[in-house]
Scaffold this active site. Sequence first.
Site, PDB file in Angstrom:
ATOM      1  N   SER A  45       5.446 147.184  22.000  1.00 40.49           N
ATOM      2  CA  SER A  45       5.686 147.634  23.374  1.00 40.49           C
ATOM      3  C   SER A  45       6.892 146.956  24.009  1.00 40.49           C
ATOM      4  CB  SER A  45       4.435 147.392  24.237  1.00 40.49           C
ATOM      5  OG  SER A  45       3.365 148.191  23.798  1.00 40.49           O
ATOM      6  N   GLY A 216       2.510 151.494  23.281  1.00 39.83           N
ATOM      7  CA  GLY A 216       3.872 151.634  22.794  1.00 39.83           C
ATOM      8  C   GLY A 216       4.873 151.420  23.907  1.00 39.83           C
ATOM      9  N   CYS A 243      -3.115 151.743  27.042  1.00 36.26           N
ATOM     10  CA  CYS A 243      -1.807 151.419  27.613  1.00 36.26           C
ATOM     11  C   CYS A 243      -0.944 152.678  27.718  1.00 36.26           C
ATOM     12  CB  CYS A 243      -1.145 150.314  26.788  1.00 36.26           C
ATOM     13  SG  CYS A 243       0.171 149.448  27.678  1.00 36.26           S
ATOM     14  N   LEU A 244       0.148 152.780  26.959  1.00 38.32           N
ATOM     15  CA  LEU A 244       0.942 154.012  26.945  1.00 38.32           C
ATOM     16  C   LEU A 244       0.050 155.207  26.651  1.00 38.32           C
ATOM     17  CD1 LEU A 244       3.881 155.358  26.846  1.00 38.32           C
ATOM     18  CD2 LEU A 244       3.654 155.102  24.370  1.00 38.32           C
ATOM     19  N   ASN A 285       0.524 144.732  29.012  1.00 35.68           N
ATOM     20  CA  ASN A 285       1.961 144.780  28.722  1.00 35.68           C
ATOM     21  C   ASN A 285       2.450 146.211  28.930  1.00 35.68           C
ATOM     22  OD1 ASN A 285       4.569 144.589  27.820  1.00 35.68           O
ATOM     23  ND2 ASN A 285       4.046 144.358  25.675  1.00 35.68           N
ATOM     24  N   GLY A 287       5.193 148.816  31.648  1.00 32.80           N
ATOM     25  CA  GLY A 287       6.111 148.971  32.762  1.00 32.80           C
ATOM     26  C   GLY A 287       5.961 150.290  33.490  1.00 32.80           C
ATOM     27  N   HIS A 325      -5.169 145.944  27.389  1.00 36.77           N
ATOM     28  CA  HIS A 325      -5.354 145.835  25.941  1.00 36.77           C
ATOM     29  C   HIS A 325      -6.720 145.224  25.635  1.00 36.77           C
ATOM     30  CE1 HIS A 325      -1.480 147.013  24.125  1.00 36.77           C
ATOM     31  NE2 HIS A 325      -1.024 146.752  25.341  1.00 36.77           N
ATOM     32  N   GLU A 327      -8.262 144.913  22.920  1.00 37.80           N
ATOM     33  CA  GLU A 327      -8.383 144.194  21.644  1.00 37.80           C
ATOM     34  C   GLU A 327      -8.205 142.693  21.812  1.00 37.80           C
ATOM     35  OE1 GLU A 327      -4.057 145.052  22.190  1.00 37.80           O
ATOM     36  OE2 GLU A 327      -5.929 146.148  22.498  1.00 37.80           O
TER      37      GLU A 327
END
Length: 356
Positions: A45, A216, A243-244, A285, A287, A325, A327
């Site tokens: 990422s 990603g 996430c993405l 993580n 943006g 995340h 994990e």
Amino acid sequence: MTTAYVALEGGHVLEGRGRAPGTARGELVFTTAYTGYEESLTDPSYEEQVLTFSYPLIGNYGVREERFESDRVHPRAVLARELTTDVANWLESEGVPAVDHLDTRDVVTDIRDGGAMQCGIAVGEDVTEEDALEQLEACKAMSEHTDIGAQVSVDELETYGEDNDGPTVALVDCGVKGSIVDSLCERDAVVHVLPYDATPADVEDADPDVLFVSNGPGDPANYEAAIELVEEYVDDLPVAGICLGQQIVARALGGTTEKMAFGHRGVNQPVMDVETNQVVMTTQNHGYTVADPGPRLEVTQFNVNDDTPEGLDGTDCDVLTRQYHPEANPGPYDTLGFFDDVLEMASRSRTVPADD
């Protein structure tokens, strides 16, 4: 001492100590994590970004390959207050420029005040400020990296957990962290990792019980193939994302996404669950974020700091996504149950052959 220059958007140039030579450019971001530098540096990422560590000493427990999330370092360059020799040597071996002896408090403050910005890096015996400024001039905005998925995805199908007998997962690899695949395999799933631009035929070949879109880098709007896959299968298969992946799922189901000022990056992001009113600490993580989840998704978890969506559930379809995340590499471990929930959802959808 090797010279290093960091040219920031707006024309300001910082001087530091060069620890790994080279030139680079990218979007300047920061992480607040105290630990987990190996995981951060190998997280796909961070592709096309320059990573600043806000914690002052990076490398105080060495470099161990078993902690890596992928097979290489992804940030284009690394900035820190101080890097240990182990980390500096690792970055040099990877061809990633590194700079320390910077006042990273000022750098982080600049990003928080002005948002993530473009920057240029030049490190070497004979580099000049102009070299860094030239890199800055050539730097593209993150949204302009229209095929960034190709830089971080597998080229062809890879299968993990072949001997497992749990649900089958078709995982669309937009830059997946290795620990996400491990988390699924540890729960007895068979995981078929597909390229970021996989087609419906690729999914059919995998014959999955759930479609899973990974984390990603970059703008979710640029992952057109993954968006189309979710549109194609959302009413036929359970869909999950991290996430993405959450952003891609939201766009596929009529939602919208937007770029954040400086994103969420660290291991201490508080997330509230709407149903239980419980707050958990999470690793993040990203943006970009979901601005509007659309008509088919509801927000079930949100960020305590800024109210951005952290969890989405389907209202009339089997969808389960998380912006953070779960994990937990690196920690905390509050949210590992997400994988159990996804595989339970997948198990419910499995077709059991009739007895002959």
